[in-house]
Write a protein that holds these residues in place. Structure first.
Motif, short mmCIF file in Angstrom:
data_model
loop_
_atom_site.label_atom_id
_atom_site.label_comp_id
_atom_site.label_asym_id
_atom_site.label_seq_id
_atom_site.Cartn_x
_atom_site.Cartn_y
_atom_site.Cartn_z
N GLU A 143 -2.93 17.14 -42.82
CA GLU A 143 -4.14 17.95 -42.69
C GLU A 143 -5.15 17.62 -43.79
OE1 GLU A 143 -2.91 21.98 -42.68
OE2 GLU A 143 -1.93 21.87 -40.71
N PHE A 144 -4.75 16.82 -44.76
CA PHE A 144 -5.68 16.43 -45.82
C PHE A 144 -6.74 15.49 -45.25
CE2 PHE A 144 -1.85 17.41 -48.34
CZ PHE A 144 -2.39 18.33 -49.24
N SER A 145 -7.93 15.61 -45.80
CA SER A 145 -9.03 14.76 -45.33
C SER A 145 -9.29 13.59 -46.25
CB SER A 145 -10.32 15.61 -45.20
OG SER A 145 -10.68 16.17 -46.45
N SER A 146 -8.63 13.57 -47.42
CA SER A 146 -8.85 12.47 -48.36
C SER A 146 -7.65 12.31 -49.29
CB SER A 146 -10.11 12.71 -49.21
OG SER A 146 -9.91 13.81 -50.09
N ILE A 147 -7.49 11.11 -49.82
CA ILE A 147 -6.45 10.84 -50.80
C ILE A 147 -6.70 11.65 -52.07
CG2 ILE A 147 -5.62 9.05 -52.38
CD1 ILE A 147 -4.26 8.88 -49.75
N TYR A 148 -7.96 11.93 -52.36
CA TYR A 148 -8.31 12.73 -53.54
C TYR A 148 -7.60 14.08 -53.50
CZ TYR A 148 -11.20 15.49 -56.75
OH TYR A 148 -11.61 16.32 -57.76
N GLN A 149 -7.59 14.71 -52.37
CA GLN A 149 -6.91 15.99 -52.23
C GLN A 149 -5.40 15.84 -52.42
OE1 GLN A 149 -8.28 17.02 -48.28
NE2 GLN A 149 -9.82 18.44 -49.09
N ILE A 150 -4.85 14.78 -51.87
CA ILE A 150 -3.42 14.54 -52.00
C ILE A 150 -3.04 14.31 -53.45
CG2 ILE A 150 -1.54 12.97 -51.37
CD1 ILE A 150 -3.09 12.50 -48.73
N ASN A 151 -3.86 13.54 -54.17
CA ASN A 151 -3.59 13.29 -55.59
C ASN A 151 -3.64 14.58 -56.40
OD1 ASN A 151 -3.23 10.59 -55.15
ND2 ASN A 151 -5.29 9.99 -55.79
N ASN A 152 -4.59 15.47 -56.08
CA ASN A 152 -4.66 16.75 -56.78
C ASN A 152 -3.38 17.56 -56.59
OD1 ASN A 152 -7.16 16.42 -57.94
ND2 ASN A 152 -8.29 17.42 -56.27
N GLU A 153 -2.83 17.50 -55.36
CA GLU A 153 -1.58 18.20 -55.10
C GLU A 153 -0.44 17.60 -55.95
OE1 GLU A 153 -0.68 20.83 -53.13
OE2 GLU A 153 -2.83 21.21 -52.90
N ARG A 154 -0.41 16.28 -56.06
CA ARG A 154 0.63 15.63 -56.84
C ARG A 154 0.51 16.01 -58.32
NH1 ARG A 154 2.77 12.99 -52.86
NH2 ARG A 154 1.80 11.29 -51.72
N LEU A 197 -3.86 7.18 -46.39
CA LEU A 197 -4.27 8.13 -45.35
C LEU A 197 -5.11 7.38 -44.33
CD1 LEU A 197 -4.21 11.16 -44.57
CD2 LEU A 197 -6.38 11.42 -45.79
N SER A 198 -4.64 7.36 -43.07
CA SER A 198 -5.34 6.60 -42.03
C SER A 198 -5.23 7.31 -40.69
CB SER A 198 -4.75 5.18 -41.92
OG SER A 198 -5.35 4.45 -40.88
N ASN A 199 -6.37 7.64 -40.10
CA ASN A 199 -6.42 8.27 -38.77
C ASN A 199 -5.54 9.52 -38.69
OD1 ASN A 199 -8.13 6.22 -37.77
ND2 ASN A 199 -6.37 4.91 -37.35
N GLY A 200 -5.59 10.33 -39.74
CA GLY A 200 -4.84 11.58 -39.74
C GLY A 200 -3.37 11.44 -40.05
N ASN A 201 -2.91 10.22 -40.34
CA ASN A 201 -1.51 9.97 -40.70
C ASN A 201 -1.43 9.61 -42.18
OD1 ASN A 201 -0.26 10.29 -38.10
ND2 ASN A 201 -1.21 8.35 -37.53
N LEU A 202 -0.44 10.16 -42.85
CA LEU A 202 -0.20 9.87 -44.27
C LEU A 202 1.04 8.99 -44.39
CD1 LEU A 202 -0.85 10.33 -47.27
CD2 LEU A 202 0.62 12.37 -47.17
#
Length: 230
Positions: A143-154, A197-202
């Protein structure tokens, strides 16, 4: 080859004119076919009805033809039933290849696919690399829209467990921009997350080792460089 009677220039046998002076060669005489030539070795067609027809041949051999068709259908059914599965591992030039519907990559033949658990990513696969390094791979709908958000979670998760970020940088994976994050924990172990992150898949490679060098070895990099998405 023949020579032009006017200028002596050589020409090929079938040439209508001389390529040098334009002299028109006389047309060669064609010997008419004799009656014997026309009718020689012609097959005689039996019009009396005694010749076996194609339809009759098929009828006489319908059991054999039916058996051939049945075998063909069985073979096609086996091919369909035993077609490629979702995940496959095959030998390629001394290395193994992992592939599913979304990704493929090769890994050294000395790696072992091992049992591992990841409650958040139940479809994950685990490999044991050199020096006890553990490589986990999984892909999930995100559901993330960017790697930036994923990195913040990490980063937040690392801080909550008293870990710290050793490295955070962009790299390339299959020609695409990818996040490369290395986290150190209190026990002296390092976990590297390579995320795309590509086409809604991580797509994630989670690499755990006892040192940074273990998670960034040439062996690991060769696997990452072999990744193909899609």
């Amino acid at each position: 080859m023949k020579k032009c009677p006017e200028c002596g220039n050589p020409s090929y046998d079938g040439a209508p004119v001389c390529g040098n002076c334009g002299y028109k060669f006389p047309k060669p005489k064609v010997k008419p076919a004799t009656q014997e030539d026309i009718f020689e070795d012609r097959p005689i067609i039996d019009k009396s009805g005694n010749e076996e027809s194609t339809l009759q041949i098929i009828k006489d051999n319908k059991i054999v033809i039916g058996a051939i068709l049945l075998i063909t259908l069985i073979v096609i059914g086996i091919i369909i039933a035993t077609g490629p599965t979702a995940n496959t591992t095959t030998k390629i030039d001394g290395s193994n290849k992992y592939s599913d519907a979304k990704i493929s990559f090769t890994y050294p033949s000395n790696w072992k696919e091992v049992n591992g658990t990841d409650e958040l990513h139940r479809g994950a696969v685990f490999f044991e690399g050199s020096n006890g390094t553990v490589i986990e791979y999984y892909n999930v709908t995100s559901e993330f829209s960017s790697i930036y958000q994923i990195n913040n979670e990490r980063i937040s998760a690392a801080q909550a467990s008293n870990g710290f970020i050793n490295t955070i940088q962009p790299i390339q994976l299959d020609g695409k921009n990818v996040s490369n994050v290395i986290i150190a924990d209190n026990g002296g172990n390092f976990t590297r997350y390579v995320s795309l992150l590509s086409n809604g898949n991580l797509y994630v490679f989670k690499i755990t080792g006892n040192s940074i060098n273990a998670t960034t070895s040439s062996e690991i990099e060769s696997v990452l460089n072999s990744v193909h998405i899609g």
